[in-house]
Design a protein around this motif. Structure first.
Motif, PDB file in Angstrom:
ATOM      1  N   LEU A   1       1.097  -1.416   0.098  1.00 35.83           N
ATOM      2  CA  LEU A   1      -0.115   0.588  -0.121  1.00 35.83           C
ATOM      3  C   LEU A   1       1.509   1.043  -0.289  1.00 35.83           C
ATOM      4  CD1 LEU A   1      -2.539  -0.844   2.449  1.00 35.83           C
ATOM      5  CD2 LEU A   1      -2.938  -0.603   0.153  1.00 35.83           C
ATOM      6  N   LEU A   2       2.046   1.010   0.960  1.00 33.05           N
ATOM      7  CA  LEU A   2       2.677   2.589   0.441  1.00 33.05           C
ATOM      8  C   LEU A   2       3.174   2.356  -0.520  1.00 33.05           C
ATOM      9  CD1 LEU A   2       4.117   2.107   3.854  1.00 33.05           C
ATOM     10  CD2 LEU A   2       2.791   3.833   2.985  1.00 33.05           C
ATOM     11  N   VAL A   3       3.886   1.916  -0.602  1.00 35.43           N
ATOM     12  CA  VAL A   3       4.507   1.587  -2.469  1.00 35.43           C
ATOM     13  C   VAL A   3       3.557   1.763  -3.673  1.00 35.43           C
ATOM     14  CG1 VAL A   3       6.074   0.475  -4.358  1.00 35.43           C
ATOM     15  CG2 VAL A   3       6.271  -0.297  -2.276  1.00 35.43           C
ATOM     16  N   ALA A   4       2.403   1.189  -3.713  1.00 34.00           N
ATOM     17  CA  ALA A   4       1.749   1.955  -4.518  1.00 34.00           C
ATOM     18  C   ALA A   4       0.941   3.519  -4.279  1.00 34.00           C
ATOM     19  CB  ALA A   4       0.723   1.297  -4.572  1.00 34.00           C
ATOM     20  N   GLY A   5       0.935   4.094  -3.011  1.00 32.70           N
ATOM     21  CA  GLY A   5       0.447   5.021  -2.153  1.00 32.70           C
ATOM     22  C   GLY A   5       1.016   6.441  -3.179  1.00 32.70           C
ATOM     23  N   LEU A   6       3.015   5.970  -2.491  1.00 31.69           N
ATOM     24  CA  LEU A   6       3.378   6.813  -2.604  1.00 31.69           C
ATOM     25  C   LEU A   6       4.078   6.967  -4.830  1.00 31.69           C
ATOM     26  CD1 LEU A   6       6.140   6.283   0.255  1.00 31.69           C
ATOM     27  CD2 LEU A   6       5.134   8.511  -0.308  1.00 31.69           C
ATOM     28  N   ALA A   7       4.404   5.772  -4.187  1.00 28.58           N
ATOM     29  CA  ALA A   7       4.445   6.075  -6.465  1.00 28.58           C
ATOM     30  C   ALA A   7       3.522   7.115  -7.312  1.00 28.58           C
ATOM     31  CB  ALA A   7       4.663   4.831  -7.061  1.00 28.58           C
ATOM     32  N   GLY A   8       2.582   6.057  -6.707  1.00 20.21           N
ATOM     33  CA  GLY A   8       1.441   7.168  -7.423  1.00 20.21           C
ATOM     34  C   GLY A   8       1.689   8.646  -6.621  1.00 20.21           C
ATOM     35  N   SER A   9       1.579   8.891  -6.302  1.00 22.59           N
ATOM     36  CA  SER A   9       1.334  10.788  -5.816  1.00 22.59           C
ATOM     37  C   SER A   9       2.822  11.236  -6.510  1.00 22.59           C
ATOM     38  CB  SER A   9       1.927  10.843  -4.358  1.00 22.59           C
ATOM     39  OG  SER A   9       1.983  11.547  -3.848  1.00 22.59           O
ATOM     40  N   ALA A  10       4.345  10.433  -6.495  1.00 22.06           N
ATOM     41  CA  ALA A  10       5.364  10.813  -7.299  1.00 22.06           C
ATOM     42  C   ALA A  10       4.661  10.794  -8.865  1.00 22.06           C
ATOM     43  CB  ALA A  10       6.867   9.665  -6.887  1.00 22.06           C
ATOM     44  N   VAL A  11       4.367  10.001  -9.463  1.00 19.32           N
ATOM     45  CA  VAL A  11       3.707  10.055 -10.629  1.00 19.32           C
ATOM     46  C   VAL A  11       2.337  11.215 -11.032  1.00 19.32           C
ATOM     47  CG1 VAL A  11       2.665   8.420 -12.439  1.00 19.32           C
ATOM     48  CG2 VAL A  11       4.841   7.412 -11.814  1.00 19.32           C
ATOM     49  N   THR A  12       1.814  11.077 -10.212  1.00 14.10           N
ATOM     50  CA  THR A  12       0.567  12.437 -10.287  1.00 14.10           C
ATOM     51  C   THR A  12       1.848  13.653 -10.136  1.00 14.10           C
ATOM     52  OG1 THR A  12      -0.724  10.787  -9.304  1.00 14.10           O
ATOM     53  CG2 THR A  12      -0.925  13.266  -9.395  1.00 14.10           C
TER      54      THR A  12
ATOM     55  N   ARG B   1      14.536  13.295  -7.234  1.00 12.60           N
ATOM     56  CA  ARG B   1      14.253  13.740  -6.001  1.00 12.60           C
ATOM     57  C   ARG B   1      12.701  13.060  -5.061  1.00 12.60           C
ATOM     58  NH1 ARG B   1      15.429  20.364  -6.004  1.00 12.60           N
ATOM     59  NH2 ARG B   1      17.788  19.724  -6.552  1.00 12.60           N
ATOM     60  N   GLN B   2      11.597  12.822  -6.361  1.00 13.45           N
ATOM     61  CA  GLN B   2      10.977  12.374  -5.253  1.00 13.45           C
ATOM     62  C   GLN B   2      10.746  10.683  -5.232  1.00 13.45           C
ATOM     63  OE1 GLN B   2       8.012  12.995  -8.594  1.00 13.45           O
ATOM     64  NE2 GLN B   2       6.843  14.562  -7.348  1.00 13.45           N
ATOM     65  N   LEU B   3      12.284  10.289  -6.087  1.00 12.17           N
ATOM     66  CA  LEU B   3      11.846   8.379  -5.916  1.00 12.17           C
ATOM     67  C   LEU B   3      12.572   8.516  -4.829  1.00 12.17           C
ATOM     68  CD1 LEU B   3      12.868   7.637  -9.822  1.00 12.17           C
ATOM     69  CD2 LEU B   3      11.451   6.764  -8.026  1.00 12.17           C
ATOM     70  N   ALA B   4      13.813   9.634  -4.486  1.00 11.71           N
ATOM     71  CA  ALA B   4      14.279   9.479  -2.918  1.00 11.71           C
ATOM     72  C   ALA B   4      13.618   9.256  -2.221  1.00 11.71           C
ATOM     73  CB  ALA B   4      15.646  10.581  -2.960  1.00 11.71           C
ATOM     74  N   ILE B   5      12.470  10.501  -1.661  1.00  9.11           N
ATOM     75  CA  ILE B   5      11.675  10.575  -1.151  1.00  9.11           C
ATOM     76  C   ILE B   5      11.402   9.361  -0.580  1.00  9.11           C
ATOM     77  CG2 ILE B   5      10.192  12.044  -0.239  1.00  9.11           C
ATOM     78  CD1 ILE B   5      11.447  14.400  -1.637  1.00  9.11           C
ATOM     79  N   VAL B   6      10.319   8.715  -2.013  1.00 10.66           N
ATOM     80  CA  VAL B   6       9.364   7.814  -1.905  1.00 10.66           C
ATOM     81  C   VAL B   6      10.382   6.223  -0.978  1.00 10.66           C
ATOM     82  CG1 VAL B   6       8.645   6.000  -3.058  1.00 10.66           C
ATOM     83  CG2 VAL B   6       8.095   7.799  -3.612  1.00 10.66           C
ATOM     84  N   ALA B   7      11.523   6.580  -1.590  1.00  8.49           N
ATOM     85  CA  ALA B   7      12.864   5.506  -0.507  1.00  8.49           C
ATOM     86  C   ALA B   7      12.586   5.679   0.690  1.00  8.49           C
ATOM     87  CB  ALA B   7      13.948   4.939  -1.324  1.00  8.49           C
TER      88      ALA B   7
END
Length: 480
Positions: A25-36, A179-185
């Protein structure tokens, strides 16, 4: 069982499954937020580029619309500035001039804007330098003269193609994505770490429950799972498991009590039979004494047979075996039982106060046994002058049977135990009255098998009333 084995991080553990689900859920949510966010940024930039081209085209049209104009090519290019560029074309779409970002692919830009409606922004992907994307808009330029310098002369373009390099902010976008990928990780690692801590804290009640369950399994039958009055799921689970342990303890106690009571009930007749047989082997029984011994032995065998039959009946009813479903008249069954009791006990006042049909559905011999047990108990456990009455009333959906006596009654502390197997009150139900102590237990089991209810009301000095309620059967039921 080992507690560590129960709550380890195995593939089947609850904690690992919860953590895995949370990670997904976290990966989906954070990745979705980054893509959006990336898509929104790109859309914003594209909208800004389009607006810039349209505003520039509008200003150009406004200037050209005021009348014939002459512009120096170098001044025109610097007027627009980077990342804008211009392609000037004649009426046949031949390139007359190109400046700025349009200088790398003027032919392609002229071609894609030639077929587009005037004022529409079009994009040529990969047309710019290093494969950048270029957007362009065509502006008619009647009366415009462009001076290309002393060596190149002047040109009079039919249209101007204004261009902009839309990839100019790609580096910014790429940095944002990185930067978003780093923040997501980082967020994923931090949140999963917090989730592990929360799960460890949240699983502590389960760990305590597991330890207590181990203690109970090892013989500490008085132990119970720790509960909390906060309405939590673990508290509800602990309460439910405790109720199950209590039910199991009661069942085991009932089994032990039943075994002890059964052995006690069988011990007396067996001792009597054994005593008479020993006396016979010693030669002490001859003539009439032998007949007396055989009579007593036969009587004790009958008591044991009755006890075994009662226990077998209770076992069948406890197993939930369905009873026969025939249409019966409960009043007719009661009349038969009352008549038999009047013959056996002529000195007693035993009456049936109702003669109206009472249709029920069930097993006639078993319901007759209910009546015999209730009337028999009322006769056996009350003084000789006590009156016994049987009353049957019918209401919509229910038939009610009442067996009432005006005897001494049952004490309040004994009343809750009247349906217990082998239980007898010291005063009113001593073994001097006979019986196995299973009469009311059999009544309760038979009534429940017929989907009915049975209750006892008694007051000291005023008598006892046993009430049986059964579902109404077919109205056409006749006497059996």
């Amino acid at each position: 069982m080992n507690l560590r084995g129960r709550l380890s991080w195995s593939f089947s553990s609850v904690r690992l499954r919860i953590l895995t689900g949370l990670a997904v859920l976290l990966v989906a949510g954070l990745a979705g937020s980054a893509v959006t966010n990336t898509l929104l940024l790109k859309n914003y930039l594209q909208t800004r580029y389009t607006q810039t081209l349209q505003d520039s085209a509008a200003r150009m049209e406004q200037v050209i619309g005021t009348g014939p104009q002459t512009a120096v090519a170098d001044q025109l290019g610097s007027l627009l500035g980077a990342p804008l560029g211009i392609v000037a074309v004649d009426a046949d779409n031949h390139i007359l001039l190109s400046t700025g970002s349009a200088a790398t692919s003027p032919q392609a830009l002229a071609a894609i804007t030639a077929s587009a409606p005037v004022g529409r922004v079009v994009t040529d992907e990969g047309a710019g330098p290093h494969g950048h994307n270029l957007s362009a808009i065509r502006v008619p330029s009647p009366g415009l003269t462009i001076d290309r310098g002393p060596a190149k002369g002047v040109v009079r373009p039919a249209a101007l193609v204004l261009t902009i390099d839309t990839s100019i902010d790609d580096s910014t976008t790429n940095k944002l994505i990185g930067r978003q990928l780093a923040i997501v990780a980082a967020a994923l690692v931090a949140l999963l770490g917090l989730a592990v801590i929360v799960l460890r804290l949240g699983m502590r009640p389960l760990a305590r429950m597991a330890r207590t369950a181990d203690a109970i399994a090892q013989g500490s039958l008085a132990e119970r799972l720790p509960t909390r009055a906060d309405g939590s799921e673990t508290g509800q689970l602990a309460e439910a498991v405790n109720r199950a342990f209590d039910a199991q303890a009661r069942a085991e106690a009932s089994v032990r009590s039943l075994a002890a009571d059964t052995s006690h009930e069988l011990r007396t007749p067996l001792s009597t039979i054994s005593g008479w047989l020993d006396l016979h082997r010693q030669g002490g029984l001859t003539g009439p004494n032998l007949d007396t011994a055989l009579f007593h032995i036969e009587d004790e065998v009958g008591r044991m047979r009755l006890l075994v039959e009662d226990l077998a009946l209770l076992a069948r009813l406890d197993a939930g075996r369905a009873v026969v479903q025939d249409d019966l008249d409960l009043t007719a069954l009661a009349a038969s039982v009352v008549e038999d009791a009047q013959i056996i006990h002529p000195e007693r006042s035993i009456t049936l106060t109702t003669r109206a049909p009472a249709p029920v559905t069930g097993d006639a011999p078993r319901l007759q046994q209910v009546l015999r047990n209730l009337v028999g108990n009322a006769v056996q456990h009350t003084p000789a002058h006590t009156a016994v009455s049987v009353e049957i009333t019918t209401t919509p959906g229910r038939v009610e049977l009442r067996v009432e006596d005006n005897g001494p009654g049952i004490s309040p502390q004994d009343l809750p135990r009247v349906f217990e197997r082998f239980w007898r009150a010291e005063a009113s139900r001593s073994r001097a009255y006979g019986g196995s102590g299973l009469g009311l237990a059999i009544v309760e089991a038979i009534v429940h098998a017929h989907h009915g209810e049975v209750s006892v009301h008694s007051e000291i000095g005023h008598g006892t009333t046993v009430t049986v309620q059964l579902p109404t059967g077919s109205a056409t039921a006749g006497p059996t």
